[in-house]
Design a protein around this motif. Sequence first.
Motif, mmCIF file in Angstrom:
data_model
loop_
_atom_site.group_PDB
_atom_site.id
_atom_site.type_symbol
_atom_site.label_atom_id
_atom_site.label_comp_id
_atom_site.label_asym_id
_atom_site.label_seq_id
_atom_site.Cartn_x
_atom_site.Cartn_y
_atom_site.Cartn_z
ATOM 1 N N ASP A 302 -1.980 2.753 15.758
ATOM 2 C CA ASP A 302 -3.308 2.399 16.267
ATOM 3 C C ASP A 302 -3.373 0.914 16.621
ATOM 4 O O ASP A 302 -3.937 0.541 17.661
ATOM 5 C CB ASP A 302 -4.368 2.738 15.220
ATOM 6 C CG ASP A 302 -5.773 2.470 15.723
ATOM 7 O OD1 ASP A 302 -6.247 3.249 16.575
ATOM 8 O OD2 ASP A 302 -6.389 1.489 15.275
ATOM 9 N N LYS A 303 -2.787 0.078 15.785
ATOM 10 C CA LYS A 303 -2.777 -1.366 16.072
ATOM 11 C C LYS A 303 -2.008 -1.655 17.350
ATOM 12 O O LYS A 303 -2.430 -2.475 18.184
ATOM 13 C CB LYS A 303 -2.170 -2.118 14.896
ATOM 14 C CG LYS A 303 -3.106 -2.273 13.709
ATOM 15 C CD LYS A 303 -2.605 -3.342 12.752
ATOM 16 C CE LYS A 303 -3.675 -3.651 11.700
ATOM 17 N NZ LYS A 303 -3.266 -4.767 10.821
ATOM 18 N N ALA A 304 -0.868 -0.974 17.506
ATOM 19 C CA ALA A 304 -0.061 -1.177 18.705
ATOM 20 C C ALA A 304 -0.805 -0.704 19.946
ATOM 21 O O ALA A 304 -0.773 -1.362 21.004
ATOM 22 C CB ALA A 304 1.269 -0.439 18.569
ATOM 23 N N ALA A 305 -1.502 0.424 19.845
ATOM 24 C CA ALA A 305 -2.258 0.945 20.982
ATOM 25 C C ALA A 305 -3.392 -0.001 21.360
ATOM 26 O O ALA A 305 -3.648 -0.252 22.549
ATOM 27 C CB ALA A 305 -2.807 2.333 20.648
ATOM 28 N N THR A 306 -4.066 -0.534 20.352
ATOM 29 C CA THR A 306 -5.166 -1.469 20.610
ATOM 30 C C THR A 306 -4.656 -2.735 21.297
ATOM 31 O O THR A 306 -5.257 -3.231 22.268
ATOM 32 C CB THR A 306 -5.878 -1.832 19.294
ATOM 33 O OG1 THR A 306 -6.370 -0.641 18.688
ATOM 34 C CG2 THR A 306 -7.027 -2.788 19.535
ATOM 35 N N ALA A 307 -3.532 -3.233 20.821
ATOM 36 C CA ALA A 307 -2.961 -4.451 21.401
ATOM 37 C C ALA A 307 -2.538 -4.244 22.847
ATOM 38 O O ALA A 307 -2.624 -5.159 23.677
ATOM 39 C CB ALA A 307 -1.768 -4.911 20.568
ATOM 40 N N ALA A 308 -2.094 -3.015 23.145
ATOM 41 C CA ALA A 308 -1.638 -2.713 24.506
ATOM 42 C C ALA A 308 -2.764 -2.237 25.410
ATOM 43 O O ALA A 308 -2.547 -1.966 26.597
ATOM 44 C CB ALA A 308 -0.538 -1.653 24.448
ATOM 45 N N GLY A 309 -3.963 -2.108 24.870
ATOM 46 C CA GLY A 309 -5.099 -1.630 25.651
ATOM 47 C C GLY A 309 -5.068 -0.133 25.893
ATOM 48 O O GLY A 309 -5.746 0.371 26.793
ATOM 49 N N ASP A 310 -4.307 0.601 25.062
ATOM 50 C CA ASP A 310 -4.216 2.058 25.209
ATOM 51 C C ASP A 310 -5.307 2.748 24.398
ATOM 52 O O ASP A 310 -6.068 2.111 23.655
ATOM 53 C CB ASP A 310 -2.840 2.553 24.741
ATOM 54 C CG ASP A 310 -1.723 2.046 25.637
ATOM 55 O OD1 ASP A 310 -1.996 1.771 26.815
ATOM 56 O OD2 ASP A 310 -0.577 1.924 25.145
#
Length: 787
Positions: A302-310
């Motif tokens: 979830d953190k990675a998705a948020t950082a990537a704007g996904d």
Amino acid sequence: MRNKRPDGIKDYTGPAGGWGALKAVAMTLKAQQIVQRGAQTLLKSNQPDGFDCPSCAWPDPKHTSSFEFCENGAKAVAWESTAKRIGADFFAAHSVSDIWKQSDHWIEGQGRVTDPLRYNAETDHYEVVDWDEALAEIGAGLAKLADPNQAEFYTSGRCSNEAAFLYQLFARLYGTNNFPDCSNMCHEATSVGLPKSIGIGKGTVSLEDFDDCDLILSIGHNPGTNHPRMMATLREVARRGGKIIVFNPLKERSLERFESPQSVLEMATFSATPIATNYLQVKVGGDAAALKGISKALVAMDKAATAAGDVPVLDHAFIAEHTAGIDALIADLETSDWADIEHASGLGRSDLEEVARLYSRSKATIACYGMGITQHRSGTSNVQQIANLLLLRGNMGRPGAGICPLRGHSNVQGDRTVGITERPMPMLLDKMKEVFGFEPPRAHGHSVVESIAAMRDGKAKAIVCLGGNLAIASSDPQACAQGFRNMDLAVHITTKLNRTQLLMAKGATYILPCLGRTERDTQESGPQAVTVEDSMSMVHASRGFLMPPGDNVRSEPWIVAGIAKATLGDKGGIDWDSYVANYDRIRDKIEAVFPAFKDYNVRIREPGGFHLPNSAAERVWMTDSGKANFIVSPGVEEDQTTDDPTVMRLTTLRSHDQYNTTIYALDDRYRGVFGRRDILFMNAKEIARLGFAEGDIIDVRTALQFKRDDRIVQGLTLVEHALPDGCCASYYPETQPLIALEDHDLQSLTPSYKSVPVQIHTAGTDDGAERIVERAGVVGRHVLLKV
């Protein structure tokens, strides 16, 4: 080339179900001498105009098929409706001491008890006693106790809502909340843990939700043996493309592939449906670590998705509106070390991250779990970690999603709903006072563990068992035996003889024969129906149709009311006879105490019955915070740990020819065991590491905290089986002597049956073995407890 395997051990390569199941049903009907009548009886099982199966609590579909029974349900029905009888002649010919020497399979296999019995200590025989005399003596024994809390009132999940309600009314009017119940030994962790998480101690899904889910997490259970009708549901999910991820220490055949006896094509072509998409053999006691690993991976995604704007992985809108405690949970997950998670779970990080990926793509997920989750020292916390995982993605209170505890016995959930609880809520007691006009006791009573301890320590003086085989089902049969033998009074309401009934109280012991679920119950107003609640909160009627096994057999409500009258006299002004004459009157009182049963008598007459309200399924959170709570469980270990490489973690199992403590036969088909139960399973690598070979005869002793001379089971045979390293498995209840009464979940007091630290020794060479009074013998290759 592989050496010759031990006698009775064969590689079983077939699927679960199929022709093997049909053959087993036919053999069971023949063994119980009811081939024609039994087939007719099975067609009434789980039908709207028939009886509820006395086996598991899996729900009935709205549109029943021509038959709604499974192999093990058929065994339960045949076992209850057997043509075999034991009456005065049997008990005159067999002393209690002689019966004790037989295996549990032999004892229950003798048939139905047909007369009330009283133990005669001078002759060591049970003798037939008149009902009026037995009830008067039982009532006098209970009435003379100095304190009502010296009595224990045990309940098995086989009894009906009506019998359970009368039972709790009687005991509370008598003056105690001592209600040890079979739920204390299986899903008490659910009853204690889920209310703190989601505000209700039950599952949130219906059978229809399985039509809408696209992912099932199957954790710590074996449906092919313990609730086989679930296999039809899992098969349907698998065949329509849904994913099923299994976490279990053993490779259970039913979770690998299943051949449906109702599928003409599969039966004709000897084909089967693959069930598990992913099968992860978690270590015994490693579920908490695995759940934490999946949640940790999910948060990282979830953190990675948020950082990537996904698109986010977590359901942030649901979490914000409906939950509390997310920050503490994330902080704990982020500080949990992957190396610790991998070590404790026995699974690789990549495996757990793959589960997280599959879960993140699911639109609707159901998590099913059994006693592999609850029967640990952290059972309550384990349940809450499953709830946490579902809450992270909003999989609670919407179609196709939710939590699904797989309750065992057919009405264990219903008994709790109608008041069988040692920790009653004030609302229940207030309603009892309002409806019946007496002040019920407010102090918490005893669970199973507390009851056995009170009996062992001389604090309890009497016990009434409404069904069950308590001393053998509970942990620590050494303590249980001592406890029963300490009693001034022991009463067993039962259909069949079992080993607990052979533990004679120092005072009086009685056996009172009751009707089974399959039998006609006729009272003053005519034929009666009883009701049960399945594991998904559906309440429906059950109507037996077979003739009772004898003229002296009575219904459970009749027996409970009879003991109540003999004990209490006119106390409370309860018209017990009126309730027995017409069970509608009992249901009227249940409705008065529990508003969820509104229009009870009307709704149970509708085919399929009705669904009890479920607050969490409606996203109404009856918790102190008013929201669903994320609950942190520090660390990753569930049970006692050690760095000693000789200590193995033992998990206890049921065989396929078994339900609870009832042994239908000595086979365990899917695990390749035939004609015996004196087995310890372990993988080939671990057998060799410990210096043994398959077929060696060994003794198993408790290690670590509760080690003492009598915590030993002797004479087991080592058998190779696919288990994780450091783990072993053996049958319940034969290995009960290894589990101390004190080895339990601190929150729910559920015994830790599923993770027992043990050490393995060559038979007869264990230190101090010559000083030990043997706790296990082998009768026909069936381990016999000697307590």
